[in-house]
Each structure stands twice: as C-alpha cells, then as structure tokens.
Scaffold this motif. Structure first.
Motif, PDB file in Angstrom:
ATOM      1  N   GLN A  21      11.592  67.319  45.132  1.00 47.02           N
ATOM      2  CA  GLN A  21      12.593  68.479  45.053  1.00 47.02           C
ATOM      3  C   GLN A  21      11.685  69.971  44.908  1.00 47.02           C
ATOM      4  O   GLN A  21      12.418  70.803  45.168  1.00 47.02           O
ATOM      5  CB  GLN A  21      13.151  68.302  43.662  1.00 47.02           C
ATOM      6  CG  GLN A  21      14.192  67.051  43.793  1.00 47.02           C
ATOM      7  CD  GLN A  21      15.139  66.796  42.624  1.00 47.02           C
ATOM      8  OE1 GLN A  21      14.805  66.200  41.798  1.00 47.02           O
ATOM      9  NE2 GLN A  21      16.220  67.616  42.612  1.00 47.02           N
ATOM     10  N   HIS A 115      10.503  59.076  41.352  1.00 45.74           N
ATOM     11  CA  HIS A 115      11.796  59.733  41.253  1.00 45.74           C
ATOM     12  C   HIS A 115      12.544  59.648  42.527  1.00 45.74           C
ATOM     13  O   HIS A 115      12.601  60.621  43.318  1.00 45.74           O
ATOM     14  CB  HIS A 115      11.459  61.206  41.068  1.00 45.74           C
ATOM     15  CG  HIS A 115      12.466  62.055  40.243  1.00 45.74           C
ATOM     16  ND1 HIS A 115      12.509  62.672  39.215  1.00 45.74           N
ATOM     17  CD2 HIS A 115      13.771  62.254  40.722  1.00 45.74           C
ATOM     18  CE1 HIS A 115      13.448  63.516  38.930  1.00 45.74           C
ATOM     19  NE2 HIS A 115      14.381  63.161  39.753  1.00 45.74           N
ATOM     20  N   GLU A 160      15.607  57.738  36.098  1.00 50.55           N
ATOM     21  CA  GLU A 160      17.089  57.416  36.518  1.00 50.55           C
ATOM     22  C   GLU A 160      17.261  56.380  37.183  1.00 50.55           C
ATOM     23  O   GLU A 160      17.688  56.393  38.573  1.00 50.55           O
ATOM     24  CB  GLU A 160      17.720  58.525  36.652  1.00 50.55           C
ATOM     25  CG  GLU A 160      17.955  60.105  35.905  1.00 50.55           C
ATOM     26  CD  GLU A 160      18.899  60.978  36.270  1.00 50.55           C
ATOM     27  OE1 GLU A 160      19.506  60.808  37.530  1.00 50.55           O
ATOM     28  OE2 GLU A 160      19.075  61.610  35.558  1.00 50.55           O
ATOM     29  N   ASN A 285      18.149  61.998  30.058  1.00 54.22           N
ATOM     30  CA  ASN A 285      18.812  63.164  30.887  1.00 54.22           C
ATOM     31  C   ASN A 285      20.266  63.270  30.640  1.00 54.22           C
ATOM     32  O   ASN A 285      21.044  62.191  30.747  1.00 54.22           O
ATOM     33  CB  ASN A 285      18.569  62.593  32.347  1.00 54.22           C
ATOM     34  CG  ASN A 285      17.216  62.635  32.754  1.00 54.22           C
ATOM     35  OD1 ASN A 285      16.305  62.811  31.804  1.00 54.22           O
ATOM     36  ND2 ASN A 285      16.710  62.387  34.082  1.00 54.22           N
ATOM     37  N   TYR A 287      23.811  65.688  31.260  1.00 58.33           N
ATOM     38  CA  TYR A 287      24.423  66.780  32.248  1.00 58.33           C
ATOM     39  C   TYR A 287      25.777  66.845  31.906  1.00 58.33           C
ATOM     40  O   TYR A 287      26.293  67.801  31.580  1.00 58.33           O
ATOM     41  CB  TYR A 287      24.215  66.671  33.713  1.00 58.33           C
ATOM     42  CG  TYR A 287      22.839  66.661  34.101  1.00 58.33           C
ATOM     43  CD1 TYR A 287      22.340  68.014  34.603  1.00 58.33           C
ATOM     44  CD2 TYR A 287      21.975  65.810  34.159  1.00 58.33           C
ATOM     45  CE1 TYR A 287      21.128  68.367  34.836  1.00 58.33           C
ATOM     46  CE2 TYR A 287      20.623  66.060  34.352  1.00 58.33           C
ATOM     47  CZ  TYR A 287      20.090  67.169  34.878  1.00 58.33           C
ATOM     48  OH  TYR A 287      18.860  67.421  35.275  1.00 58.33           O
ATOM     49  N   TRP A 320      30.590  68.961  37.778  1.00 57.32           N
ATOM     50  CA  TRP A 320      30.424  68.245  36.640  1.00 57.32           C
ATOM     51  C   TRP A 320      31.320  68.963  35.431  1.00 57.32           C
ATOM     52  O   TRP A 320      31.250  70.182  35.234  1.00 57.32           O
ATOM     53  CB  TRP A 320      29.158  68.152  36.210  1.00 57.32           C
ATOM     54  CG  TRP A 320      28.340  67.456  37.235  1.00 57.32           C
ATOM     55  CD1 TRP A 320      28.926  66.707  38.387  1.00 57.32           C
ATOM     56  CD2 TRP A 320      26.881  67.327  37.414  1.00 57.32           C
ATOM     57  NE1 TRP A 320      27.895  66.050  38.846  1.00 57.32           N
ATOM     58  CE2 TRP A 320      26.638  66.480  38.682  1.00 57.32           C
ATOM     59  CE3 TRP A 320      25.754  68.042  36.806  1.00 57.32           C
ATOM     60  CZ2 TRP A 320      25.436  66.225  38.993  1.00 57.32           C
ATOM     61  CZ3 TRP A 320      24.539  67.528  37.178  1.00 57.32           C
ATOM     62  CH2 TRP A 320      24.457  66.791  38.119  1.00 57.32           C
ATOM     63  N   GLU A 346      15.671  65.830  30.682  1.00 56.46           N
ATOM     64  CA  GLU A 346      16.339  66.606  31.548  1.00 56.46           C
ATOM     65  C   GLU A 346      17.976  67.084  30.955  1.00 56.46           C
ATOM     66  O   GLU A 346      18.498  66.243  30.352  1.00 56.46           O
ATOM     67  CB  GLU A 346      16.856  65.994  32.928  1.00 56.46           C
ATOM     68  CG  GLU A 346      15.599  65.636  34.010  1.00 56.46           C
ATOM     69  CD  GLU A 346      16.249  65.121  35.169  1.00 56.46           C
ATOM     70  OE1 GLU A 346      17.442  65.407  35.534  1.00 56.46           O
ATOM     71  OE2 GLU A 346      15.321  64.534  35.937  1.00 56.46           O
ATOM     72  N   TRP A 384      15.911  71.260  32.917  1.00 57.99           N
ATOM     73  CA  TRP A 384      16.015  70.892  34.330  1.00 57.99           C
ATOM     74  C   TRP A 384      16.788  72.130  34.924  1.00 57.99           C
ATOM     75  O   TRP A 384      17.964  72.320  34.486  1.00 57.99           O
ATOM     76  CB  TRP A 384      16.792  69.871  34.469  1.00 57.99           C
ATOM     77  CG  TRP A 384      16.792  69.521  36.358  1.00 57.99           C
ATOM     78  CD1 TRP A 384      17.503  70.238  37.293  1.00 57.99           C
ATOM     79  CD2 TRP A 384      15.897  68.880  37.016  1.00 57.99           C
ATOM     80  NE1 TRP A 384      17.347  69.803  38.339  1.00 57.99           N
ATOM     81  CE2 TRP A 384      16.062  69.076  38.314  1.00 57.99           C
ATOM     82  CE3 TRP A 384      14.631  68.009  36.776  1.00 57.99           C
ATOM     83  CZ2 TRP A 384      15.306  68.389  39.387  1.00 57.99           C
ATOM     84  CZ3 TRP A 384      13.871  67.551  37.780  1.00 57.99           C
ATOM     85  CH2 TRP A 384      14.433  67.691  38.925  1.00 57.99           C
ATOM     86  N   PHE A 400      19.555  75.008  40.067  1.00 61.82           N
ATOM     87  CA  PHE A 400      19.352  74.788  38.810  1.00 61.82           C
ATOM     88  C   PHE A 400      18.315  75.436  38.256  1.00 61.82           C
ATOM     89  O   PHE A 400      17.758  75.046  37.156  1.00 61.82           O
ATOM     90  CB  PHE A 400      19.181  73.047  38.844  1.00 61.82           C
ATOM     91  CG  PHE A 400      20.190  72.040  38.813  1.00 61.82           C
ATOM     92  CD1 PHE A 400      20.906  71.800  37.638  1.00 61.82           C
ATOM     93  CD2 PHE A 400      20.743  71.634  40.210  1.00 61.82           C
ATOM     94  CE1 PHE A 400      21.795  70.992  37.596  1.00 61.82           C
ATOM     95  CE2 PHE A 400      21.881  70.829  40.359  1.00 61.82           C
ATOM     96  CZ  PHE A 400      22.428  70.319  38.810  1.00 61.82           C
TER      97      PHE A 400
HETATM   98  C1  FCB Z   1      19.178  64.164  37.775  1.00 63.21           C
HETATM   99  C2  FCB Z   1      17.919  64.185  38.724  1.00 63.21           C
HETATM  100  C3  FCB Z   1      17.299  65.231  39.128  1.00 63.21           C
HETATM  101  C4  FCB Z   1      18.236  66.440  39.585  1.00 63.21           C
HETATM  102  C5  FCB Z   1      19.116  66.565  38.412  1.00 63.21           C
HETATM  103  C6  FCB Z   1      20.295  67.679  38.767  1.00 63.21           C
HETATM  104  O1  FCB Z   1      20.185  63.195  38.099  1.00 63.21           O
HETATM  105  O2  FCB Z   1      17.021  63.028  37.916  1.00 63.21           O
HETATM  106  O3  FCB Z   1      16.341  64.961  40.221  1.00 63.21           O
HETATM  107  O4  FCB Z   1      18.671  66.429  40.644  1.00 63.21           O
HETATM  108  O5  FCB Z   1      19.868  65.425  38.273  1.00 63.21           O
END
Ligand code: FCB
Length: 455
Positions: A21, A115, A160, A285, A287, A320, A346, A384, A400
């Motif tokens: 990324q 990843h 993940e 992680n 979100y 989201w 994250e 993140w 992000f």
């Molecule tokens: C997670 C991923 C990361 C990024 C974020 C926004 O699921 O691990 O690579 O894309 O989301």
C-alpha cells in the motif's frame, strides 16, 4: 485543570502501514496484475505508490519529527521471492536498510509477514489452494527470520487472514476472484497452519524481543462489531442467526481455532500442530459496526443487507458506520477469550478533508482507555495509517493518512494533516486532555469525557 484520560506508562504509540500500500514497484505480485486488468474501482494502479521503497528514510525522519515512537510495516513476499525458490538479495538488502533506518531513529518495529499480496508465481500455481502452499510460505518466512529477525519487537505473521479468504475465495472480490464456500474453508485452514508454523519458527529462530526472554508474535485480526438490525418477527430470528454465522465466519471461528488448537468448521475440523495458544499478543484491527438487516432480495449475502445504516449513525467515505462502543466491546471480548496483552494493530478512517478524523480518533481512543479501565491489558495503539496509500480495490481515492500524500504529485510530498499534529500532542502527553479536545475537535467532548458512546 479539566478532564484528562491518561494512558498507562509504557503505552506504545505508533502508526501502521502495509508494504503493497505504500512501497510501490511490487510488479511481480498478483495484485499488480489484478490492478492492470482494470479491477480497481477508481481506475488507478498501485504503480510507484507512495514510493516508500525509496523515500523510507524521509518518512522515518518525519515520524521522528512528529514524535511517533513505533511503526508497523510489512514485507512483500513477491519482492523477496520474485520467482519460485529464487530470493532477491537486493530486495532483502533494501528491507534491511529500511529496518536499520528505523532502528537508527529509535522507532520501534512491528513487522507483518503477509498482508494479502502474493508472488505471481505462487498465485499461478493455485495460490493458497496449492497443496504445498504452507511449505512455500514457510520457506519465505524462514528466510525473513534468518535475515531480518533481529529487528522486529512485534511480529504479525498474518494480517486479517479472513479478508483474503473471504474476499478472494468466497466473495470473488479480491484476487483470485473465486466464489466457493469450500475453497474459503480450505484456504482459511491453510492460513491457520501457516500462522501456527510461522509462530513456531519465530520462537525457534528469532532473537528475544527487547526487554523480553522470547520473541513476541501474533496476528492482526479484523474485528467488526456485528449486530442484528432488530427487525420484527421472522426477520429478527434470521438476523440473530446471521450475526452469529457472520461473526464465526469472519473472526470468531478463527479465534476459537487458535484457542483450542483445532481448526473449526468450515476450516477443516482438524487438529493443527502448535496452533493452540499461538499468540503472545492479540492484534486488534477495528474500524466499524455492521448491522445485519433481513432483506430477502440480497441472495448473495444470506438475505442480509450488510450496508444498512441505523438512524443517526454517521458513515465514513468507505460507507462504514462510525461506532466507537463496538471497539470497547471487541476489546473486552478479546481480553476475555485470550487473556493476553492486546495491541491495537489498526484503527482509522478514510477522510480526505480531515474533518471527521480528529473526533473519530479521540472517540476510539476513549474506548481503548475505557477497556483498560475495565481491566483489559492493552499495551499499544497503531493508527491506520501513517500516510495516504493504495486502498486495495478502492484505489487511491480513499485517504486514511495522518499525513496526506497526493499520488499524482511528481514529488509525492508528505503533508501532515491537522490530526497528525493532534496525534503528536496525545503521544507527548500520553493522555487526552480537555484542552486538546477543545482545540482539535470540540464536538467530541461528550464522546470523550461524557456519556455519549457509553453503551
Ligand atoms: C484493513 C487492512 C488495511 C487497510 C485498512 C483500511 O482491513 O488491513 O490494509 O486497507 O483496512
């Protein structure tokens, strides 16, 4: 004086990224080909990306300047092993230089080994469905442990793992675009094995992490807070059942497999040697929340609308839900399940204008603080992301970063956003103060010190 949320002494603060990324030039990988087939929604390709591959030292200097003490980064298998069994010495040397630069700058390292991106040769041989997949992966992991094992303080074997298996093998969204429940189960079983064997290998061969007697390894797991919408009648029953199934299929079944040492259904229902308790820490992680709403027209997703938005809930540019209490719930569940130290590996938001990010960040840190107060041993937080990057199928349009980077700018200049500055101030204080909230996001006051988000 005003209110203040203090974090524990020695709490680790950092930012997170992934090789593909930010680095650029990952041209012997399956994602590179996928991108050039026109599969990215905004029409971009990762290309030179943010050119971290060449600009790493400037980026680390900026981390020093901002006062960010730790960094999560990844190694790209495709660069290290561009052809089957052929290891690229130059790529390994570059990774060593990157890690050495971090060390020279006193930035603590969390290193991810996988990843989502695969070498093209490996993908061509069936990727994770090949019967030698785990052996091939372990050969690469062993090389990294031998060559670079002195650097990481934390190892993330897999990022993940359910995302590539769900998105790549069940939903057909990510490479290799398969839609098969059977493959999704098998691939997840293989990834469980890859994790267990990597964990073992790291413990056998890597030096102890600083201040410890052994290395420190785990995974970074994607935890959404998944809830039934709350429809009436039959819909309610379907939603409750679906919420359990979705949780099981996207993280809980994996976690149960690690806790028991046995791959759960549908991941193979078999014992996996050395899997049990193969976490020194839990990487979380988090979100968003998903509210599963019964909708018989959604046949692809078990008659559940996955995008349903409860009234009054804000959504991010990714679509989201912003739902900070889900973070607290997930942290407490993870703490209860494993009783191991937790790192937030994250958490963040796509927000180009940086309007929402300050309050998103404050609200979520409050929930981390709350979980610590409730007894969870949470030792660090990696935001993140450090800078804008290539957001997979979304391309460059979803930003992000605490630090803005325009991928079309020839110089790829790094421009810290206001929230980057706010994060620096939090780290410097090891606390969130009322003054800070008033300065950066006064609308967040109730969600940081008051009752908002306390469900
Ligand atoms: C997670 C991923 C990361 C990024 C974020 C926004 O699921 O691990 O690579 O894309 O989301």
């Amino acid at each position: 004086m005003g209110d203040k949320l203090e974090f524990p002494k020695n709490f680790v603060w950092g930012t997170a990224t992934a090789g593909h990324q930010i680095e650029g030039h990952n041209n012997t990988s399956d994602w590179w080909v996928f991108e050039h087939e026109g599969k990215i929604l905004d029409g971009t390709v990762s290309g030179r990306c943010m050119d971290y591959w060449n600009k790493y030292d400037e980026d680390h200097a900026l981390m020093n300047k901002l006062g960010y003490p730790a960094f999560r980064l990844g190694i790209e298998w495709a660069k290290v092993e561009p052809r089957d069994g052929h290891f690229d010495k130059q790529a390994i040397a570059r990774y060593r230089a990157i890690l050495q630069s971090l060390r020279d700058r006193n930035i603590r390292v969390c290193l991810t080994l996988y990843h989502w991106v695969l070498p093209l040769w490996f993908a061509a041989k069936g990727g994770w469905t090949n019967k030698h997949a785990a052996d091939r992966f372990l050969r690469y992991v062993e090389l990294i442990v031998d060559e670079l094992g002195e650097y990481p303080e934390w190892w993330v074997t897999l990022n993940e793992p359910l995302v590539p298996s769900l998105a790549g093998y069940l939903a057909g969204e990510f490479p290799p675009e398969k839609k098969s429940f059977k493959l999704y189960g098998e691939v997840t079983g293989t990834l469980l094995e890859c994790h267990a064997r990597s964990y073992q290998l790291i413990h056998k061969k890597a030096p102890a992490a600083p201040g410890r007697t052994s290395p420190n390894a785990g995974i970074a797991q994607a935890y959404q807070w998944i809830e039934p919408w709350g429809s009436d009648g039959l819909g309610a029953v379907a939603e409750k059942v679906a919420a359990r199934i979705f949780r099981h299929g996207s993280f809980a079944g994996w976690d149960e497999s690690v806790a028991s040492g046995r791959a759960q259904f549908p991941f193979g229902s078999r014992e996996i040697p050395n899997l049990q308790n193969s976490y020194d820490f839990c990487g979380v992680n988090y979100y968003f929340r998903m509210s599963l709403k019964f909708d018989p027209t959604k046949t692809d997703t078990a008659m559940m609308d996955l995008q349903a938005m409860p009234e009054g809930i804000e959504q991010t540019e990714m679509g989201w839900q912003i739902y900070p209490p889900g973070f607290h719930k997930i942290l407490m569940e993870t703490w209860k399940r494993f009783g191991k130290p937790i790192y937030i590996t994250e958490n963040g938001i796509a927000d180009t204008a940086d309007k929402v990010r300050p309050r998103y960040l404050l609200w979520h840190l409050r929930q981390v603080h709350r979980a610590i107060q409730d007894g969870a041993d949470i030792q660090g937080y990696f935001h993140w992301s450090f800078m804008d990057n290539f957001e997979w199928k979304e391309g460059f349009c979803k930003q992000f970063g605490l630090v803005a980077v325009d991928h079309q700018d020839p110089a790829l200049a790094r421009r810290p956003r206001r929230s980057a500055e706010m994060f620096s101030a939090i780290i410097a204080e090891n606390a969130i103060t009322e003054d800070l909230v008033k300065e950066y996001a006064p609308q967040a006051l109730d969600g940081v010190f008051g009752d908002q988000w306390m469900e």
